[in-house]
Design a protein around this motif. Structure first.
Motif, PDB file in Angstrom:
ATOM      1  N   GLY A 349      -0.664   7.150  13.241  1.00  0.00           N
ATOM      2  CA  GLY A 349       0.758   6.920  13.447  1.00  0.00           C
ATOM      3  C   GLY A 349       1.485   6.572  12.165  1.00  0.00           C
ATOM      4  N   TRP A 350       0.867   5.738  11.329  1.00  0.00           N
ATOM      5  CA  TRP A 350       1.484   5.388  10.051  1.00  0.00           C
ATOM      6  C   TRP A 350       1.619   6.627   9.158  1.00  0.00           C
ATOM      7  N   HIS A 351       0.572   7.441   9.116  1.00  0.00           N
ATOM      8  CA  HIS A 351       0.644   8.660   8.303  1.00  0.00           C
ATOM      9  C   HIS A 351       1.749   9.590   8.808  1.00  0.00           C
ATOM     10  N   ALA A 352       1.828   9.741  10.116  1.00  0.00           N
ATOM     11  CA  ALA A 352       2.855  10.621  10.671  1.00  0.00           C
ATOM     12  C   ALA A 352       4.251  10.076  10.390  1.00  0.00           C
ATOM     13  N   TYR A 353       4.407   8.767  10.485  1.00  0.00           N
ATOM     14  CA  TYR A 353       5.699   8.136  10.217  1.00  0.00           C
ATOM     15  C   TYR A 353       6.119   8.370   8.763  1.00  0.00           C
ATOM     16  N   LEU A 354       5.193   8.180   7.858  1.00  0.00           N
ATOM     17  CA  LEU A 354       5.487   8.410   6.442  1.00  0.00           C
ATOM     18  C   LEU A 354       5.814   9.880   6.181  1.00  0.00           C
ATOM     19  N   ASP A 355       5.061  10.769   6.801  1.00  0.00           N
ATOM     20  CA  ASP A 355       5.343  12.203   6.644  1.00  0.00           C
ATOM     21  C   ASP A 355       6.766  12.516   7.087  1.00  0.00           C
ATOM     22  N   TRP A 356       7.145  11.971   8.228  1.00  0.00           N
ATOM     23  CA  TRP A 356       8.481  12.252   8.748  1.00  0.00           C
ATOM     24  C   TRP A 356       9.566  11.687   7.843  1.00  0.00           C
ATOM     25  N   GLU A 357       9.403  10.457   7.387  1.00  0.00           N
ATOM     26  CA  GLU A 357      10.433   9.832   6.542  1.00  0.00           C
ATOM     27  C   GLU A 357      10.578  10.578   5.223  1.00  0.00           C
ATOM     28  N   LEU A 358       9.464  11.038   4.668  1.00  0.00           N
ATOM     29  CA  LEU A 358       9.531  11.822   3.438  1.00  0.00           C
ATOM     30  C   LEU A 358      10.223  13.161   3.683  1.00  0.00           C
ATOM     31  N   PHE A 409       6.942   2.369   3.245  1.00  0.00           N
ATOM     32  CA  PHE A 409       5.656   2.198   2.575  1.00  0.00           C
ATOM     33  C   PHE A 409       5.274   0.714   2.514  1.00  0.00           C
ATOM     34  N   GLU A 410       6.244  -0.125   2.175  1.00  0.00           N
ATOM     35  CA  GLU A 410       5.954  -1.553   2.079  1.00  0.00           C
ATOM     36  C   GLU A 410       5.584  -2.129   3.447  1.00  0.00           C
ATOM     37  N   ARG A 411       6.266  -1.702   4.488  1.00  0.00           N
ATOM     38  CA  ARG A 411       5.892  -2.137   5.841  1.00  0.00           C
ATOM     39  C   ARG A 411       4.465  -1.710   6.156  1.00  0.00           C
ATOM     40  N   CYS A 412       4.177  -0.456   5.848  1.00  0.00           N
ATOM     41  CA  CYS A 412       2.852   0.083   6.124  1.00  0.00           C
ATOM     42  C   CYS A 412       1.773  -0.703   5.382  1.00  0.00           C
ATOM     43  N   LEU A 413       2.061  -1.077   4.140  1.00  0.00           N
ATOM     44  CA  LEU A 413       1.055  -1.740   3.319  1.00  0.00           C
ATOM     45  C   LEU A 413       0.884  -3.209   3.655  1.00  0.00           C
ATOM     46  N   ILE A 414       1.658  -3.721   4.589  1.00  0.00           N
ATOM     47  CA  ILE A 414       1.365  -5.043   5.143  1.00  0.00           C
ATOM     48  C   ILE A 414       0.266  -4.905   6.189  1.00  0.00           C
ATOM     49  N   GLU A 420      -7.330   2.058   1.350  1.00  0.00           N
ATOM     50  CA  GLU A 420      -7.035   2.689   0.060  1.00  0.00           C
ATOM     51  C   GLU A 420      -6.108   3.889   0.200  1.00  0.00           C
ATOM     52  N   GLU A 421      -6.235   4.623   1.287  1.00  0.00           N
ATOM     53  CA  GLU A 421      -5.492   5.875   1.431  1.00  0.00           C
ATOM     54  C   GLU A 421      -3.981   5.667   1.390  1.00  0.00           C
ATOM     55  N   PHE A 422      -3.507   4.533   1.923  1.00  0.00           N
ATOM     56  CA  PHE A 422      -2.068   4.298   1.945  1.00  0.00           C
ATOM     57  C   PHE A 422      -1.564   3.859   0.570  1.00  0.00           C
ATOM     58  N   TRP A 423      -2.360   3.094  -0.149  1.00  0.00           N
ATOM     59  CA  TRP A 423      -1.985   2.763  -1.533  1.00  0.00           C
ATOM     60  C   TRP A 423      -1.901   4.046  -2.364  1.00  0.00           C
ATOM     61  N   THR A 424      -2.859   4.932  -2.144  1.00  0.00           N
ATOM     62  CA  THR A 424      -2.868   6.182  -2.899  1.00  0.00           C
ATOM     63  C   THR A 424      -1.623   7.017  -2.599  1.00  0.00           C
TER      64      THR A 424
END
Length: 723
Positions: A349-358, A409-414, A420-424
């Motif tokens: 879900g986080w990956h999909a959310y980031l994909d959509w926002e980008l 991204f900052e929300r996700c990284l909490i 590691e994948e999200f930092w990358t």
């Protein structure tokens, strides 16, 4: 205090079902104002990402007294197992049960230095200081917590409530300070989908201050933000508008603009009505006379309708944005930090959310470019009309820019600080925008994941690429100490020093690795070969290189790679001294407990050398006779082993055939045919993130791949007649 720290959605502590270990994280702080003790630019905070060390108020030595009986035992247990979360929570629970403030403070400081994203413990720390009457210390603890986790709505609300309960509101500077903290809070965390409680608190506080224009300004800001309870903010605005004079709640600029527009509309409507009745109204009586400085009831209603119409457009736009995000937000069940792993549904879900926002960011950028081109080509619209159109677009526009992407991204990284994948992903996003910001994110990521070698090595590569050799050296050195025994880390350190022109340092690092690995023959051989190559190729010292390999052979006489590298060294030496050395290498290898194929390969290499460089045909034929005898003695054994290997390869290929349909070359069946060893498979240079190189076959493996020289000696033995 709960035995384990899992915080619920409102920041309270609940007990999880399982515990995992975590690493030391630090998030970027908001900038702190000396005047009000709070963040004055949280936007700059995570844009620049400066990290802050945790240094809450220290206990005085004379206040410590005797610590509880089991404190030292639990304290040592927590520090001996620094990544064991349960050990830390056991220590905190014990200190709270004992009611010992100094012990609790000491334990909380150590715990939050390691797990600063556990905002529930920041709140407990501040409450402990407040109960002790240390209001200033309590505020300082909140500030330290917000430096570590500026996106925490709960911690901001806790800090604001602390100030509201401790400041003297009769002092003129107190409301100013509270308003400043509110501003810092909404800038830092107001974009959060669940930030409604913070905005509501801000609105209610401004109402208590009696300034309706400030209330309207706050509501206008939150009306443009897609939050969970977006509709309640619109309802509050409508209630405020219906119960108060527009002049009291709108800014003077907007009020005059709307009033003038409504008066013109009213005037035009009355003129139309007069025309319909066949007469013209006398000059000066276009509208009913009203006392100077006041508006008629009809005009007042028109103003309200116009103001509400403007907000309705913004509300509809925002509602559309909320609808787009709702499903993504619904998959996020744990938006806070915890050491317990997230389930795959939330990670996807986080990956999909980031994909959509980008994707939204890119689409929005394309739309803006199109609008700019259209404006440049439009010669018919007046400048005033164009400006008015742009103002209307700005009013209806919901924030969808680079800042929103970074905020997600900052929300996700909490929630995903230990992944590691999200930092990358964040680093890849920032790489084209700011080197300094990438550097800061790398620093934060490595603090969260101190034992992740890939991340630290990519950080070192990044620093070296951008010219900071000292930082690259420091990162690799720290990783080498934290994860001793990783081959790739020591190789990276030696390579860094070599590229920096520090051959002595590179040699010393490899020499140290050779000395420390004598109890592990395979590892010792690997580092010995690395050191010998450095001494030979760059140091120009074949004598020392020869000594390194010979010493390694004393420890690992059955390591064929050592024999091959020593033979290659002798073959590449000057002819006047290499013939006997080559013969000695081959003799030593044939006497060693090597596999048949390795002995045949070494003998073949020696034969090739004497054929190419020997001055005597007798020596060539003698070497050839010995090689033929070796083939007769070992050829059958070698072919049997090859057949077994071939069978295993066929099974492997049937399960995982190459995509291009290419097949490996069959081993020779003719005993007189040249015996060759295929080169090792090409390492995928892109498989290691950061683009540095493929060390995956060495990394934490008991064997380290074919680190000897590749065999390119396809020698035609058929040149000589059989004996």
């Amino acid at each position: 205090m709960a035995t384990e720290c899992e915080t619920s959605g409102n920041g309270e502590l609940v007990e999880p079902s399982a515990m995992e270990t975590a690493n030391v994280p630090t998030l970027p702080p908001p900038g702190m104002s000396d005047e009000n003790g709070c963040a004055h630019s949280a936007t700059e905070a995570f844009a620049q990402g400066d990290t802050a060390s945790f240094s809450p108020p220290q206990a005085k030595e004379d206040e410590e007294g005797d610590l509880p009986a089991d404190f030292e035992r639990l304290w040592n247990a927590a520090h001996d197992n620094a990544h064991d979360f349960t050990s830390w929570t056991d220590l905190l629970q014990y200190c709270e049960q004992e009611g010992h403030s100094v012990a609790s403070q000491r334990a909380l400081m150590a715990f939050l230095g390691r797990y600063p994203l556990c905002y529930g413990y920041w709140k407990k720390f501040a409450d402990m200081e407040r109960r002790a009457g240390n209001n200033d210390k309590a505020a300082e603890v909140c500030i330290q917590g917000l430096q570590s986790i500026p996106l925490s709505v709960d911690l901001w609300i806790h800090y604001i409530n602390l100030l509201l309960g401790t400041l003297d509101m009769n002092l003129p500077e107190s409301p100013t300070r509270i308003r400043s903290v509110f501003e810092d809070a909404v800038v830092a965390s107001g974009l959060d989908f669940h930030s409604d409680r913070l905005w509501d608190l801000y609105v209610e506080w401004e109402k208590e201050q009696g300034n309706l224009r400030n209330v309207t300004a706050v509501l206008d800001r939150v009306l443009k933000l897609p939050t969970q309870n977006y509709s309640t903010h619109y309802d509050k605005f409508k209630a405020l508008l219906s119960g108060n004079e527009p002049k009291e709640m709108l800014s003077l600029e907007e009020y005059e603009e709307v009033r003038a527009l409504c008066r013109e509309t009213q005037k035009a409507e009355r003129a139309d009505q007069a025309k319909e009745k066949g007469k013209e109204m006398p000059p000066g009586e276009e509208e009913p006379a009203t006392p100077e400085g006041t508006d008629s009831v009809e005009l007042m209603q028109r103003i309200r309708d116009q103001v509400l119409s403007r907000r309705e457009k913004i509300y509809q736009e925002n509602e559309n944005e909320v609808r787009k995000r709702w499903n993504f937000e619904d998959t996020i069940k744990r938006p806070y930090f915890h050491v317990k792993p997230l389930d795959q549904i939330q990670l996807r879900g986080w990956h999909a959310y980031l994909d959509w926002e980008l994707a939204e960011l890119n689409k929005d950028a394309d739309n803006k470019d199109s609008e700019t081109d259209a404006d440049a080509k439009d010669d018919t619209e007046s400048p005033e009309a164009t400006a008015q159109t742009r103002r209307g677009m700005e009013e209806c526009e919901v924030a969808r820019d680079d800042h929103r992407v970074r905020f997600l991204f900052e929300r996700c990284l909490i929630a995903c600080a230990l992944y590691e994948e999200f930092w990358t992903r964040y680093i890849q996003y920032l790489e084209t925008r700011s080197v300094d910001q990438v550097r800061v994110v790398y620093k934060r990521a490595c603090l969260h994941l101190p034992s992740n070698p890939n991340l630290h090595m990519r950080r070192a590569t990044f620093e070296e690429r951008h010219g900071d050799l000292a930082e690259a050296r420091r990162v690799l050195e720290a990783l080498d100490k934290n994860r001793p025994g990783l081959v790739v880390v020591r190789v990276r350190r030696a390579a860094l020093e070599r590229r920096a022109g520090q051959l002595e340092r590179s040699e010393a690092l490899l020499q140290e690795a050779v000395s420390q690995s004598k109890e592990k023959p395979t590892l010792h051989a690997f580092f010995s070969i690395k050191l010998a190559r450095l001494l030979l190729k760059l140091g120009g010292n074949p004598g020392r290189a020869r000594s390194v390999l010979q010493e390694a052979l004393e420890i690992s006489p059955s390591n064929d790679k050592l024999h091959l590298n020593l033979l290659e060294l002798e073959v590449s030496s000057e002819l006047c001294s290499s013939a006997e050395a080559v013969q000695e290498c081959v003799t030593r290898a044939l006497a060693a407990p090597l596999a048949p194929h390795a002995k045949i390969l070494l003998s073949q290499r020696g034969l090739q050398f004497v054929e190419e460089y020997s001055n005597s045909i007798q020596s060539v034929l003698s070497f050839y006779e010995d090689h033929q005898k070796l083939l007769k003695e070992l050829g059958g054994i070698k072919r049997e082993a090859e057949n077994k290997d071939e069978g295993r390869e066929k099974v492997a290929k049937s399960e995982d055939a190459p995509a291009d349909g290419a097949s490996a070359e069959a081993p020779p069946t003719d005993p007189q045919a040249p015996v060759t060893v295929p080169p090792p498979p090409t390492m995928d240079m892109s498989a290691q993130s950061g683009g540095y190189g493929g060390y995956s076959n060495w990394y934490q493996q008991p064997q380290y791949g074919n680190y000897g020289y590749q065999n390119t000696w396809n020698y035609n033995q058929g040149y000589y007649p059989p004996s």
